[in-house]
Design a protein around this motif. Structure first.
Motif, short mmCIF file in Angstrom:
data_model
loop_
_atom_site.label_atom_id
_atom_site.label_comp_id
_atom_site.label_asym_id
_atom_site.label_seq_id
_atom_site.Cartn_x
_atom_site.Cartn_y
_atom_site.Cartn_z
N GLU A 35 10.25 -21.62 -36.76
CA GLU A 35 11.24 -22.05 -37.90
C GLU A 35 12.49 -21.50 -37.70
N THR A 36 12.83 -21.25 -36.72
CA THR A 36 13.77 -19.81 -36.25
C THR A 36 15.10 -19.70 -37.48
N ARG A 37 15.28 -21.64 -37.21
CA ARG A 37 17.17 -21.41 -38.32
C ARG A 37 16.49 -21.29 -39.52
N THR A 38 15.41 -21.32 -40.21
CA THR A 38 15.31 -20.54 -40.82
C THR A 38 14.36 -19.87 -40.90
N ALA A 39 14.10 -19.28 -40.47
CA ALA A 39 13.77 -17.46 -40.77
C ALA A 39 15.05 -17.01 -40.53
N GLN A 40 16.47 -17.60 -39.82
CA GLN A 40 17.28 -16.96 -39.55
C GLN A 40 18.44 -16.99 -40.76
N LEU A 41 18.14 -17.86 -41.43
CA LEU A 41 18.84 -18.39 -42.77
C LEU A 41 18.27 -16.94 -43.67
N VAL A 42 17.25 -17.29 -44.07
CA VAL A 42 16.82 -16.65 -45.14
C VAL A 42 16.73 -14.42 -44.64
N ALA A 43 16.43 -14.65 -43.29
CA ALA A 43 17.04 -13.33 -43.18
C ALA A 43 18.69 -12.56 -43.59
N ALA A 44 19.70 -13.46 -42.96
CA ALA A 44 20.55 -13.60 -43.84
C ALA A 44 21.09 -13.34 -44.99
N LYS A 45 20.32 -14.13 -46.17
CA LYS A 45 20.56 -13.96 -47.12
C LYS A 45 19.92 -12.12 -47.86
N LEU A 46 18.78 -12.50 -47.02
CA LEU A 46 17.76 -10.63 -47.54
C LEU A 46 18.47 -9.78 -47.45
N GLN A 47 19.73 -9.69 -46.25
CA GLN A 47 20.34 -8.40 -45.83
C GLN A 47 21.39 -8.48 -46.61
N ALA A 48 21.83 -9.42 -46.86
CA ALA A 48 23.37 -9.35 -47.82
C ALA A 48 23.11 -8.77 -48.68
N TRP A 49 21.94 -9.62 -49.34
CA TRP A 49 21.36 -8.70 -51.15
C TRP A 49 20.34 -7.33 -51.08
N GLY A 50 21.05 -6.64 -49.64
CA GLY A 50 20.47 -5.23 -49.72
C GLY A 50 19.36 -4.61 -49.29
N THR A 52 16.21 -4.34 -46.65
CA THR A 52 15.52 -3.97 -45.23
C THR A 52 14.90 -5.04 -45.00
N VAL A 53 15.22 -5.57 -43.89
CA VAL A 53 14.66 -6.83 -42.98
C VAL A 53 14.25 -6.49 -41.66
N THR A 54 12.76 -7.40 -41.63
CA THR A 54 12.30 -7.46 -40.02
C THR A 54 12.29 -9.03 -40.37
N THR A 55 12.07 -9.63 -38.93
CA THR A 55 12.08 -10.68 -38.14
C THR A 55 10.94 -10.04 -37.40
N GLY A 56 11.20 -12.07 -36.72
CA GLY A 56 9.27 -11.67 -35.26
C GLY A 56 8.01 -11.33 -35.88
#
Length: 395
Positions: A35-50, A52-56
């Motif tokens: 789910e690479t594209r999905t995870a990137q979209l989710v992470a970007a939204k969370l980061q924009a809202w403030g 702390t995002v951890t991926t992978g």
């Protein structure tokens, strides 16, 4: 009071945007653990809202963490991200653009719900503590939850309790189902490989016919639930495939036959007893017929078992929001399975089933589509759980 009257103004305002996002996710489904594209979209939204995002985490898993106030209390909220290997036949304008893949289980809607929740919590911060918003890969039978846990999910992001939900078509409209104890079944896949001795159909005495052995095994397997599981317990033993020989072959007895089984239970001890009985029957019948039967088990999930305290909290919130007539707290568990069970086995929590529309197509079918009307009320439900458990001190 209806649920609509409880939905915050911000969530009402953001509903069209999150519905559009859900449709975008639906157009671009990704199979479990990819789910690479999905995870990137989710992470970007969370980061924009403030956040702390951890991926992978566990591969493509994402965790967004948000802290407010001084409390050391923590909560986890979980959504799943993967799709199914199905060709979509909905004809929707936002249908899958990836041949052979579709969001046929509503995980696109679960993502949109949890992103709506995350956005609201970040905008209001009406809580005191830490919220971990967990976006899990690979729910559909590939152990995404276990992979996240093995990668330190709850060590790196401790949670006092963890909450999730699944949309469930065919439940009465507008109802939410949540109770302590089992709500969904464990799932195991068992493969029984019968090694006989093939030969000519005219000389069966020179063979060990694996089809005859398999037929005896099929009949005996049906006695497990009837005679080895207590009547008040639940179990399912289904033989999904019985494969032997070549198509349209009349005069050849094959060497081998294979049975593929699906096992469902609501209790760990019942599960272990059913699996042990399958092995015993395979060994006994194999010996009786002079065949060797190899028994292989592939665990898909544990039973989904809700803990009392988190469920009491969730039931109180649901009753407040949806009303007592729409909050079902005593129901027959569903014999389908859920990867969230592995998280509940580590951290106490509550998993809810929310009506996906009584007349809508069922999940895991090519014409299914998530009901967008669930996003706002379920985001309100999760946000209220956070604000109730992580209650901010009065100002």
């Amino acid at each position: 009071m209806s649920i609509a009257e409880h939905i915050p103004a911000q969530i009402h305002t953001w509903q069209p945007e999150l519905v559009a996002l859900r449709h975008e996710l639906h157009q671009h489904p990704e199979i479990g653990l990819h789910e690479t594209r999905t995870a990137q979209l989710v992470a970007a939204k969370l980061q924009a809202w403030g956040y702390t995002v951890t991926t992978g985490i566990g591969g493509t898993g994402v965790v967004g963490q948000l802290c407010a106030g001084d409390s050391r209390k923590t909560l986890g909220l979980r959504a799943d991200m993967d799709c199914l290997p199905l060709t979509e036949k909905t004809g929707l304008p936002y249908a899958s653009q990836t041949p052979g893949l579709m969001h046929a289980c509503g995980h696109d809607g679960h993502i949109a719900t949890m992103l709506m929740t995350a956005r609201y919590l970040a905008a209001t911060k009406l809580f005191d503590g830490t919220v971990n918003v967990i976006f899990q890969p690979g729910e559909e039978g590939v152990h995404g939850a276990s992979k996240m846990i093995a990668d330190g999910l709850f060590d790196r992001f401790p949670c006092d309790m963890v909450f999730g939900y699944h949309n469930w078509p065919h439940l009465p409209d507008g109802t939410i189902h949540l109770q302590p104890g089992p709500v969904m079944a464990s799932s195991d896949r068992v493969r029984l490989t019968i090694q006989g001795r093939g030969g000519h159909a005219s000389a069966p005495e020179r063979t060990v016919d694996p089809i005859v052995v398999g037929a005896a095994l099929v009949n005996s397997l049906q006695t497990i639930v009837a005679r080895n599981v207590a009547p008040l317990n639940a179990a399912v033993v289904t033989i999904g495939s019985f494969i032997a020989g070549q198509a349209e072959t009349y005069n050849v007895i094959p060497d081998t036959a294979t049975l593929y089984l699906s096992i469902r239970t609501l209790d760990k001890q019942v599960r272990e007893a059913v699996l042990a009985r399958i092995q015993a029957l395979a060994a006994g019948i194999g010996a009786a017929y002079g065949a060797n039967i190899e028994c292989e088990n592939f665990q898909i999930s544990l039973p989904v078992v809700n803990a009392p305290a988190p469920t009491a909290l969730a039931q109180a919130v649901a009753t407040q929001l949806f009303g007592p007539d729409k909050t079902c707290t005593d129901f027959e568990p569903v014999m389908a399975s859920e990867d969230f069970s592995f998280m509940l086995d580590r951290v106490p929590g509550c998993f809810a089933l929310m009506s996906g529309g009584a007349k809508r197509h069922y999940v895991h079918t090519s014409r299914y589509d998530f009901d967008d009307a669930l996003i706002a009320p379920m985001a309100t439900y999760f946000a209220t759980i956070v604000e109730t458990y992580l209650q901010a001190p009065s100002r």
